[in-house]
Enzyme design. Structure first.
Site, PDB file in Angstrom:
ATOM      1  N   LYS A  12      23.364  35.946   0.025  1.00 18.56           N
ATOM      2  CA  LYS A  12      23.338  35.827  -1.598  1.00 18.56           C
ATOM      3  C   LYS A  12      24.571  34.696  -1.792  1.00 18.56           C
ATOM      4  O   LYS A  12      25.436  35.280  -1.567  1.00 18.56           O
ATOM      5  CB  LYS A  12      23.914  37.825  -1.908  1.00 18.56           C
ATOM      6  CG  LYS A  12      23.151  37.345  -3.098  1.00 18.56           C
ATOM      7  CD  LYS A  12      21.406  38.078  -3.542  1.00 18.56           C
ATOM      8  CE  LYS A  12      21.122  38.032  -5.125  1.00 18.56           C
ATOM      9  NZ  LYS A  12      19.248  38.434  -4.247  1.00 18.56           N
ATOM     10  N   THR A  72      18.942  41.237   0.256  1.00 15.83           N
ATOM     11  CA  THR A  72      19.946  40.420  -0.203  1.00 15.83           C
ATOM     12  C   THR A  72      20.823  40.925  -1.716  1.00 15.83           C
ATOM     13  O   THR A  72      21.354  41.433  -1.969  1.00 15.83           O
ATOM     14  CB  THR A  72      19.909  38.751  -0.436  1.00 15.83           C
ATOM     15  OG1 THR A  72      18.377  39.067  -1.930  1.00 15.83           O
ATOM     16  CG2 THR A  72      19.058  38.489   0.719  1.00 15.83           C
ATOM     17  N   ASP A  73      19.913  41.245  -2.510  1.00 11.01           N
ATOM     18  CA  ASP A  73      19.923  42.899  -3.508  1.00 11.01           C
ATOM     19  C   ASP A  73      20.991  43.839  -3.381  1.00 11.01           C
ATOM     20  O   ASP A  73      21.876  43.856  -4.212  1.00 11.01           O
ATOM     21  CB  ASP A  73      18.808  42.947  -4.631  1.00 11.01           C
ATOM     22  CG  ASP A  73      19.080  43.495  -5.365  1.00 11.01           C
ATOM     23  OD1 ASP A  73      19.355  43.150  -6.212  1.00 11.01           O
ATOM     24  OD2 ASP A  73      18.786  45.321  -5.399  1.00 11.01           O
ATOM     25  N   ARG A 200      48.647   1.127 -11.159  1.00 10.78           N
ATOM     26  CA  ARG A 200      47.522   1.736 -11.496  1.00 10.78           C
ATOM     27  C   ARG A 200      47.759   3.197 -12.272  1.00 10.78           C
ATOM     28  O   ARG A 200      48.662   4.557 -11.398  1.00 10.78           O
ATOM     29  CB  ARG A 200      45.915   1.544 -10.410  1.00 10.78           C
ATOM     30  CG  ARG A 200      46.445   2.741  -9.236  1.00 10.78           C
ATOM     31  CD  ARG A 200      45.237   2.438  -8.481  1.00 10.78           C
ATOM     32  NE  ARG A 200      45.349   3.053  -7.300  1.00 10.78           N
ATOM     33  CZ  ARG A 200      44.551   3.703  -6.096  1.00 10.78           C
ATOM     34  NH1 ARG A 200      43.700   3.092  -5.960  1.00 10.78           N
ATOM     35  NH2 ARG A 200      45.122   4.619  -5.411  1.00 10.78           N
ATOM     36  N   ILE A 248      45.767   6.614  -2.017  1.00  8.98           N
ATOM     37  CA  ILE A 248      45.560   8.230  -1.465  1.00  8.98           C
ATOM     38  C   ILE A 248      45.467   8.419  -0.537  1.00  8.98           C
ATOM     39  O   ILE A 248      46.341   9.559  -0.082  1.00  8.98           O
ATOM     40  CB  ILE A 248      44.195   8.398  -2.019  1.00  8.98           C
ATOM     41  CG1 ILE A 248      43.956   8.029  -3.764  1.00  8.98           C
ATOM     42  CG2 ILE A 248      43.968  10.385  -2.860  1.00  8.98           C
ATOM     43  CD1 ILE A 248      42.281   7.794  -4.209  1.00  8.98           C
ATOM     44  N   GLN A 249      45.681   7.674   0.220  1.00  8.54           N
ATOM     45  CA  GLN A 249      45.970   8.290   1.618  1.00  8.54           C
ATOM     46  C   GLN A 249      47.292   8.466   2.359  1.00  8.54           C
ATOM     47  O   GLN A 249      47.201   9.721   2.676  1.00  8.54           O
ATOM     48  CB  GLN A 249      45.055   6.656   2.812  1.00  8.54           C
ATOM     49  CG  GLN A 249      44.080   6.646   2.944  1.00  8.54           C
ATOM     50  CD  GLN A 249      43.008   5.918   2.191  1.00  8.54           C
ATOM     51  OE1 GLN A 249      43.521   5.564   0.481  1.00  8.54           O
ATOM     52  NE2 GLN A 249      42.694   4.750   2.235  1.00  8.54           N
ATOM     53  N   ASN A 275      39.143  10.033  -6.151  1.00 15.09           N
ATOM     54  CA  ASN A 275      39.766   8.773  -6.406  1.00 15.09           C
ATOM     55  C   ASN A 275      38.777   8.914  -8.160  1.00 15.09           C
ATOM     56  O   ASN A 275      37.210   8.228  -8.047  1.00 15.09           O
ATOM     57  CB  ASN A 275      39.317   7.446  -6.107  1.00 15.09           C
ATOM     58  CG  ASN A 275      40.619   6.556  -7.176  1.00 15.09           C
ATOM     59  OD1 ASN A 275      40.614   6.809  -8.487  1.00 15.09           O
ATOM     60  ND2 ASN A 275      40.561   5.084  -6.483  1.00 15.09           N
TER      61      ASN A 275
END
Ligand SMILES: Cn1c(=O)[nH]c2c(=O)[nH]c(=O)[nH]c21
Ligand SMILES: Cn1c(=O)[nH]c2c(=O)[nH]c(=O)[nH]c21
Lengths: 326, 326
Positions: A12, A72-73, A200, A248-249, A275
């Protein structure tokens, strides 16, 4: 046919559960990057996913025989009611508690995976008798920003239930740094149209995962060795602030090193970054260093990277020998 | 530290690319469940994700050294321009072509994963000179329903580039069957509140994956052994129509068996299903067997299951011996 290899599970998703006045999380270790000192847990909101597996479920697929099927209920009811009886104070601890309970209650369940994702409720203020703004202990601000997540996989073994994997996470942390970010020096060939950029406005979306060396530290029973998602967030923004980013790396690598330095109880940190750097619309505003930007068009770039204790040692050595470039 | 085990990759998601007048897909095998006979590919729309990996990228993370970094912006250009030179007619074929090209162009790339997802454009009609409704070859209907997807992982080896995994898929196929569905006989205990239901309007969302025994069959160069997502869809709806379903578990098993029966070139089919069965609002409409329903609240149930050739044999034997219940 190798039945143990076949994909077979059910469960679920989007099981929402809110508990008021769960035991507060107190006594976590303080770190320089963060003011975080605990969670009052007055509203503890969760979105849970449960997935169960076991060979006994095969006839429910091949024969339509539902006699061993836990609806699953019913799984939903099971999770929600266990939130009422949980006595700890973390998501990690709660999903461990529910996983154990599933394995103990239903013999046909061989293994269970659970993901618990925080539904954040932040503090609001109210005025007190002296007309001061105070933190409210009644009204909370439901928020759609970053949130913490924990996952666990447990398996029934001969002697006991065993934890196969455990991890904690912060998802969708969105951070912008308005200047001090470059991206230059990359490969230039006939497929390159992007110019080198020395400044940037770097907007990133981060998911950060951490794994403890001792799984027991993850559940918050000993708050001093628990790592709060709020602290991981504060480390990420702090390193981003301090660093002139070349990519970013490199940024995520250094965030990873700092997290491992602050929390020696962790073995590995893994990043998924995206990014979403803004596009410039107005470049020049008279008498201002400001600009106007807009959301970038697709596509978006991404990185995936894990940092371990070993990296931390290398990084410290480089820093000590004065070779750290930034 | 085991560098080959660390997570390290980067790439680009949501690379949109549309090509008009790609070579049509013609000559696929016809099956009883489907009228599908090909794709004109007048508009071929794709959303591509690319992820690349290689040890040479490590200094871009640890040192901020971008000298071997292929900018993800350039990856986007690379993919889009290669759609212009692709001479085949399938998504599977296109991403194989791009993957090969990445490995051949950049020595620092050791492996590449690509996912190509269809952006569907369906036929529309126009009136011809005899006032008949004809299929337009100029105007198409962009659609948000189910769509096909292909993925591939390739690796540079000593002698050649090798395909590590290849799979084809249909995602988010939403099917409702208005009657003839039950869910009974499951475990009843203190966590059960769901009643047995002998007739429910079963609404499912399906992802179906298929893998070829001979990877070469996947690319559509030999259309007779290519399996079109449109045909898989028609088999799913056909089996759903024919069967009185006792559960989603059993339904997906039997859809899997039928797909493998129609397409002996496949080795395995894997399902991810979700239950979005409507909630009843008006149960009784005078002089009608109709009812009124609404969207279910969360949570939703799900299943994951794979069916292989071996199941097909068992299933045929059961059917032959007259023991098939439905
Ligand atoms: C803008 N940009 C690219 O195009 N590729 C990359 C990359 O790999 N890393 C970045 O930090 N930025 C960026
Ligand atoms: C309604 N429902 C549950 O609660 N569990 C299940 C299950 O496992 N399978 C179903 O087809 N339906 C269903």
């Amino acid at each position: 046919t190798n039945q143990s290899e076949r994909t077979m599970s059910y469960g679920k998703g989007d099981v929402f559960a809110y508990r008021t006045y769960l035991k507060p999380l107190e006594g976590v270790k303080q770190i320089p990057e963060s003011n975080f000192s605990g969670r009052n847990n007055i509203v503890f909101g969760l979105n849970v996913k449960v997935e169960i597996a076991g060979q006994d479920f095969l006839p429910s697929f091949t024969e339509g025989d539902n006699s061993l099927v836990v609806a699953t209920d019913s799984m939903k009811n099971f999770i929600q009611r266990h939130l009422g009886s949980y006595e700890g104070s973390t998501i990690e601890g709660f999903i461990k508690y529910v996983g154990e309970a599933f394995l103990n209650k239903y013999a046909q369940i061989e293994s269970v995976k659970l993901i618990g994702e925080e539904i954040p409720f932040h503090a609001t203020t109210h005025s007190n008798d002296n007309s001061e703004a105070m933190e409210s202990d009644l009204v909370f601000n439901s928020s759609r920003g970053e949130r913490s997540q924990a996952s666990i996989e447990m398996k029934r073994m001969e002697q006991r239930n065993e934890v196969i994997t455990q991890s904690s996470k912060i998802v969708d942390l969105q951070l912008i740094k308005v200047k001090g970010n470059s991206f230059t020096g990359f490969v230039r060939d006939e497929y390159t149209t992007l110019p080198y950029d020395s400044n940037r406005p770097l907007f990133i979306h981060l998911n950060i995962d951490w794994e403890y060396e001792e799984e027991e530290d993850a559940y918050g029973n000993n708050p001093q060795s628990y790592v709060a998602a709020e602290q991981v967030k504060d480390i990420a923004s702090s390193v981003f602030h301090e660093l002139d980013t070349p990519s970013i790396q490199n940024l995520i690598y250094l965030i990873g090193c700092r997290i491992l330095k602050r929390f020696p109880q962790l073995g590995e940190v893994t990043f998924q970054s995206q990014n979403h750097t803004w596009e410039t619309v107005v470049d020049d505003i008279p008498n201002s260093e400001g600009k106007v930007y807009t959301e970038p068009r697709p596509p978006f770039g991404f990185q995936q990277f894990s940092v371990s204790k070993k990296d931390l040692q290398n990084n410290e050595e480089v820093a000590a020998s004065g070779k750290a470039s930034r």
